[in-house]
Scaffold this motif. Structure first.
Motif, mmCIF file in Angstrom:
data_model
loop_
_atom_site.group_PDB
_atom_site.id
_atom_site.type_symbol
_atom_site.label_atom_id
_atom_site.label_comp_id
_atom_site.label_asym_id
_atom_site.label_seq_id
_atom_site.Cartn_x
_atom_site.Cartn_y
_atom_site.Cartn_z
ATOM 1 N N GLU A 151 0.816 -1.222 0.000
ATOM 2 C CA GLU A 151 0.000 0.000 0.000
ATOM 3 C C GLU A 151 0.850 1.273 0.000
ATOM 4 O O GLU A 151 0.307 2.372 0.017
ATOM 5 C CB GLU A 151 -0.937 -0.004 1.209
ATOM 6 N N GLU A 152 2.167 1.116 -0.039
ATOM 7 C CA GLU A 152 3.052 2.282 0.023
ATOM 8 C C GLU A 152 2.918 3.203 -1.181
ATOM 9 O O GLU A 152 3.260 4.381 -1.114
ATOM 10 C CB GLU A 152 4.512 1.825 0.139
ATOM 11 N N TRP A 153 2.422 2.662 -2.295
ATOM 12 C CA TRP A 153 2.382 3.430 -3.540
ATOM 13 C C TRP A 153 1.037 4.101 -3.803
ATOM 14 O O TRP A 153 0.889 4.823 -4.786
ATOM 15 C CB TRP A 153 2.718 2.499 -4.712
ATOM 16 N N GLN A 154 0.047 3.872 -2.959
ATOM 17 C CA GLN A 154 -1.297 4.325 -3.282
ATOM 18 C C GLN A 154 -1.421 5.846 -3.375
ATOM 19 O O GLN A 154 -2.012 6.368 -4.326
ATOM 20 C CB GLN A 154 -2.299 3.771 -2.267
ATOM 21 N N ASN A 155 -0.899 6.571 -2.392
ATOM 22 C CA ASN A 155 -1.028 8.036 -2.420
ATOM 23 C C ASN A 155 -0.247 8.640 -3.582
ATOM 24 O O ASN A 155 -0.734 9.558 -4.255
ATOM 25 C CB ASN A 155 -0.559 8.635 -1.095
ATOM 26 N N PHE A 156 0.962 8.137 -3.804
ATOM 27 C CA PHE A 156 1.751 8.656 -4.924
ATOM 28 C C PHE A 156 1.056 8.368 -6.246
ATOM 29 O O PHE A 156 0.983 9.237 -7.132
ATOM 30 C CB PHE A 156 3.147 8.032 -4.923
ATOM 31 N N ALA A 157 0.521 7.164 -6.393
ATOM 32 C CA ALA A 157 -0.164 6.805 -7.628
ATOM 33 C C ALA A 157 -1.419 7.660 -7.822
ATOM 34 O O ALA A 157 -1.725 8.080 -8.939
ATOM 35 C CB ALA A 157 -0.534 5.321 -7.618
ATOM 36 N N ALA A 158 -2.146 7.941 -6.743
ATOM 37 C CA ALA A 158 -3.341 8.778 -6.841
ATOM 38 C C ALA A 158 -2.971 10.180 -7.306
ATOM 39 O O ALA A 158 -3.649 10.774 -8.156
ATOM 40 C CB ALA A 158 -4.063 8.829 -5.503
ATOM 41 N N ALA A 159 -1.893 10.723 -6.755
ATOM 42 C CA ALA A 159 -1.440 12.057 -7.163
ATOM 43 C C ALA A 159 -0.953 12.062 -8.610
ATOM 44 O O ALA A 159 -1.193 13.020 -9.361
ATOM 45 C CB ALA A 159 -0.326 12.533 -6.233
ATOM 46 N N THR A 160 -0.282 11.005 -9.019
ATOM 47 C CA THR A 160 0.222 10.904 -10.387
ATOM 48 C C THR A 160 -0.922 10.824 -11.384
ATOM 49 O O THR A 160 -0.916 11.490 -12.428
ATOM 50 C CB THR A 160 1.129 9.672 -10.529
ATOM 51 N N ALA A 161 -1.943 10.016 -11.059
ATOM 52 C CA ALA A 161 -3.111 9.914 -11.936
ATOM 53 C C ALA A 161 -3.841 11.253 -12.031
ATOM 54 O O ALA A 161 -4.259 11.673 -13.115
ATOM 55 C CB ALA A 161 -4.059 8.827 -11.430
ATOM 56 N N ALA A 162 -4.004 11.936 -10.892
ATOM 57 C CA ALA A 162 -4.670 13.238 -10.893
ATOM 58 C C ALA A 162 -3.899 14.241 -11.738
ATOM 59 O O ALA A 162 -4.486 15.030 -12.495
ATOM 60 C CB ALA A 162 -4.824 13.748 -9.463
ATOM 61 N N SER A 163 -2.581 14.217 -11.624
ATOM 62 C CA SER A 163 -1.738 15.134 -12.394
ATOM 63 C C SER A 163 -1.846 14.860 -13.885
ATOM 64 O O SER A 163 -1.928 15.785 -14.705
ATOM 65 C CB SER A 163 -0.281 15.008 -11.936
ATOM 66 N N ALA A 164 -1.854 13.583 -14.262
ATOM 67 C CA ALA A 164 -1.992 13.220 -15.674
ATOM 68 C C ALA A 164 -3.378 13.593 -16.198
ATOM 69 O O ALA A 164 -3.518 14.032 -17.342
ATOM 70 C CB ALA A 164 -1.740 11.724 -15.861
ATOM 71 N N ALA A 165 -4.404 13.422 -15.354
ATOM 72 C CA ALA A 165 -5.764 13.771 -15.767
ATOM 73 C C ALA A 165 -5.890 15.269 -16.014
ATOM 74 O O ALA A 165 -6.517 15.697 -16.989
ATOM 75 C CB ALA A 165 -6.764 13.316 -14.707
ATOM 76 N N ARG A 166 -5.283 16.073 -15.142
ATOM 77 C CA ARG A 166 -5.342 17.515 -15.359
ATOM 78 C C ARG A 166 -4.592 17.887 -16.641
ATOM 79 O O ARG A 166 -5.062 18.723 -17.428
ATOM 80 C CB ARG A 166 -4.751 18.258 -14.169
ATOM 81 N N ALA A 167 -3.422 17.298 -16.848
ATOM 82 C CA ALA A 167 -2.661 17.570 -18.069
ATOM 83 C C ALA A 167 -3.471 17.195 -19.309
ATOM 84 O O ALA A 167 -3.475 17.910 -20.315
ATOM 85 C CB ALA A 167 -1.341 16.806 -18.039
ATOM 86 N N LEU A 168 -4.172 16.071 -19.231
ATOM 87 C CA LEU A 168 -5.000 15.624 -20.349
ATOM 88 C C LEU A 168 -6.113 16.639 -20.630
ATOM 89 O O LEU A 168 -6.380 16.978 -21.781
ATOM 90 C CB LEU A 168 -5.576 14.251 -20.016
ATOM 91 N N LEU A 169 -6.757 17.136 -19.569
ATOM 92 C CA LEU A 169 -7.822 18.124 -19.749
ATOM 93 C C LEU A 169 -7.301 19.395 -20.417
ATOM 94 O O LEU A 169 -7.989 20.016 -21.226
ATOM 95 C CB LEU A 169 -8.444 18.483 -18.405
ATOM 96 N N GLU A 170 -6.089 19.786 -20.060
ATOM 97 C CA GLU A 170 -5.508 21.002 -20.629
ATOM 98 C C GLU A 170 -5.228 20.850 -22.122
ATOM 99 O O GLU A 170 -5.173 21.850 -22.848
ATOM 100 C CB GLU A 170 -4.230 21.368 -19.879
ATOM 101 N N LEU A 171 -5.045 19.614 -22.586
ATOM 102 C CA LEU A 171 -4.764 19.365 -23.993
ATOM 103 C C LEU A 171 -6.026 19.038 -24.792
ATOM 104 O O LEU A 171 -5.987 18.999 -26.026
ATOM 105 C CB LEU A 171 -3.767 18.211 -24.130
ATOM 106 N N HIS A 172 -7.118 18.803 -24.099
ATOM 107 C CA HIS A 172 -8.364 18.438 -24.759
ATOM 108 C C HIS A 172 -9.145 19.695 -25.125
ATOM 109 O O HIS A 172 -9.297 20.607 -24.309
ATOM 110 C CB HIS A 172 -9.208 17.556 -23.831
ATOM 111 N N THR A 173 -9.632 19.761 -26.344
ATOM 112 C CA THR A 173 -10.406 20.917 -26.785
ATOM 113 C C THR A 173 -11.804 20.850 -26.187
ATOM 114 O O THR A 173 -12.542 19.888 -26.454
ATOM 115 C CB THR A 173 -10.511 20.951 -28.316
ATOM 116 N N PRO A 174 -12.204 21.847 -25.400
ATOM 117 C CA PRO A 174 -13.534 21.798 -24.785
ATOM 118 C C PRO A 174 -14.619 22.035 -25.822
ATOM 119 O O PRO A 174 -14.366 22.631 -26.875
ATOM 120 C CB PRO A 174 -13.491 22.940 -23.754
ATOM 121 N N PRO A 175 -15.834 21.562 -25.547
ATOM 122 C CA PRO A 175 -16.924 21.784 -26.499
ATOM 123 C C PRO A 175 -17.277 23.257 -26.605
ATOM 124 O O PRO A 175 -17.091 24.028 -25.655
ATOM 125 C CB PRO A 175 -18.084 20.977 -25.890
ATOM 126 N N ASP A 176 -17.773 23.650 -27.755
ATOM 127 C CA ASP A 176 -18.184 25.029 -27.980
ATOM 128 C C ASP A 176 -19.423 25.331 -27.147
ATOM 129 O O ASP A 176 -20.467 24.697 -27.316
ATOM 130 C CB ASP A 176 -18.494 25.224 -29.472
#
Length: 414
Positions: A324-349
């Motif tokens: 379970e040592e990796w859970q918090n780091f992995a959660a933060a990494t996934a959240a960071s990647a998700a935010r980066a993905l949103l920044e690259l995704h074109t929002p709907p008009d």
């Protein structure tokens, strides 16, 4: 002061993020730029909606964050409620932690802390259980659909060299805010918890045991002494507490001189189901059959309800060895990647009209309407349509139905 104005209505939100665990929710919430529902300023919801929403802004996107709990049934219920209360949501992200398959089909290593982004989602536990094993149902109607065309092209674009570099650069920058926050916002998850909880555990703690080496007491336990059997107590203990023999390690990351951790993103099928995979044998068998590179528990519930991308980070190897040592780091990494993905995704008009309701679709009988005057019936595939090849209408009628296809929206071909 923010240059963004607070949305006045629910239909100004275009993105939903769904997390199954509190630690995943906390990590995503930390990366919000603003919250729109503080001090009781709730946007409400339709009667019967069981979700609890947190509304805010990530970059230029108005986002609702939902914590439905574990399992695809809870996730499916959450997704169904989202589209009733927030009917302009055009993208759903399922974000959090997952069990990773150690090796992809091409032999590429997957390590703890790596990010997995879905190309498809597969229900791995849907089928029949026979005495000699599980048989997954693979009929056309038994499997989840493929993503929308927009999701497919976006995920493919993320895999290009230039976009992947942008994704990684942004994700690493966001991850750094967990570990070295410039300031701790009042009410944030880091106010009560030390930022150190999100630090990288270290390569030396990324240990992969052989598939045949069980996680159990290796002496002094009558239950654990019987073949592959393990007592309940041993399942709750860590490898260090059980003294798992590292002579049975299949792989361990040992950094070279000056070598630092680097974020790696993998794209591929993600297996989803209500069962937590804790067996190396089942993991490898199912991964080979489905070409899956990770296992998680929520994506299948959202996949066919909302345009969906699953963004997960590997916290364990989906086998019996508890870590379970990796859970918090992995959660933060996934959240960071998700935010980066949103920044690259074109929002709907935002100027586009809402998707037509079923009641707004004109009635089509065969390929003719009831009106005898010349007219055009244009049905957007997103609203659904029925296509017939029995043209029985007036010769002056012009019935144009399009674009309707199984790939572009709900469609019945008669």
């Amino acid at each position: 002061m923010s240059n963004f104005s607070r949305p006045s209505r629910r239909d100004e939100f275009d993105t939903a993020i769904i997390c199954a665990l509190r630690l995943e929710f906390d990590a995503v919430a930390f990366l919000f730029d603003e919250f729109w529902d503080t001090d009781g300023n709730s946007y409400g919801k339709v009667p019967g909606d069981g979700n609890t929403y947190m509304a805010g802004r990530i970059g230029n996107r108005n986002v609702v964050l939902v914590l439905p709990g574990m399992g695809k049934v809870n996730a499916a219920s959450a997704a169904a409620n989202i589209i009733t209360s927030y009917n302009r949501v055009q993208l759903a992200l399922v974000v959090g932690i997952c069990g990773g398959v150690p090796y992809k089909n091409d032999g590429t290593d997957i390590f703890l802390g790596d990010v997995i982004i879905s190309e498809s989602s597969i229900q791995h536990d849907f089928g029949r259980l026979y005495p000699d094993g599980h048989e997954r149902k693979e009929g056309l109607l038994d499997n989840l659909g493929k993503p929308s065309r927009e999701i497919i092209t976006f995920v493919k674009t993320l895999q290009t060299k230039i976009y992947l570099e942008r994704l990684l650069t942004r994700a690493v920058r966001h991850l750094d805010t967990f570990q070295h926050p410039p300031n701790i916002r009042e009410g944030s998850v880091l106010e009560a918890n030390s930022p150190s909880k999100y630090e990288y555990p270290g390569m030396a703690k990324d240990k992969l045991f052989e598939p045949t080496y069980p996680h159990k007491h290796h002496q002094g336990c009558s239950t654990c002494s019987q073949g592959m059997s393990a007592c309940q107590q041993s399942r709750e203990l860590s490898c260090s507490e059980l003294h798992c023999d590292e002579a049975h390690l299949e792989r361990q990351r040992i950094p070279g001189i000056g070598e630092a951790w680097k974020l790696v993103v993998h794209f591929g099928p993600i297996a989803s189901g209500d069962s937590v995979i804790k067996s190396a044998e089942d993991r490898d068998k199912r991964a080979k059959e489905m070409k899956a590179i990770a296992f998680e528990m929520a994506g299948a519930g959202v996949w066919d309800t909302l345009p969906c991308i699953i963004v997960k980070s590997v916290c364990d190897y989906a086998y019996s060895h508890k870590n379970e040592e990796w859970q918090n780091f992995a959660a933060a990494t996934a959240a960071s990647a998700a935010r980066a993905l949103l920044e690259l995704h074109t929002p709907p008009d935002k100027s586009l009209p809402p998707i037509a309701k079923r009641s707004d679709v004109p009635l089509i009988e065969g390929n003719a309407t009831r009106d005898t005057s010349r007219q055009s019936n244009r049905i957007n595939a997103a609203s659904g349509g029925i296509i017939g090849n029995n043209a029985t209408g007036n010769s002056q009628q012009e019935n144009i139905i399009g674009p309707v296809s199984p790939d572009s929206g709900p469609c019945v071909i008669l």
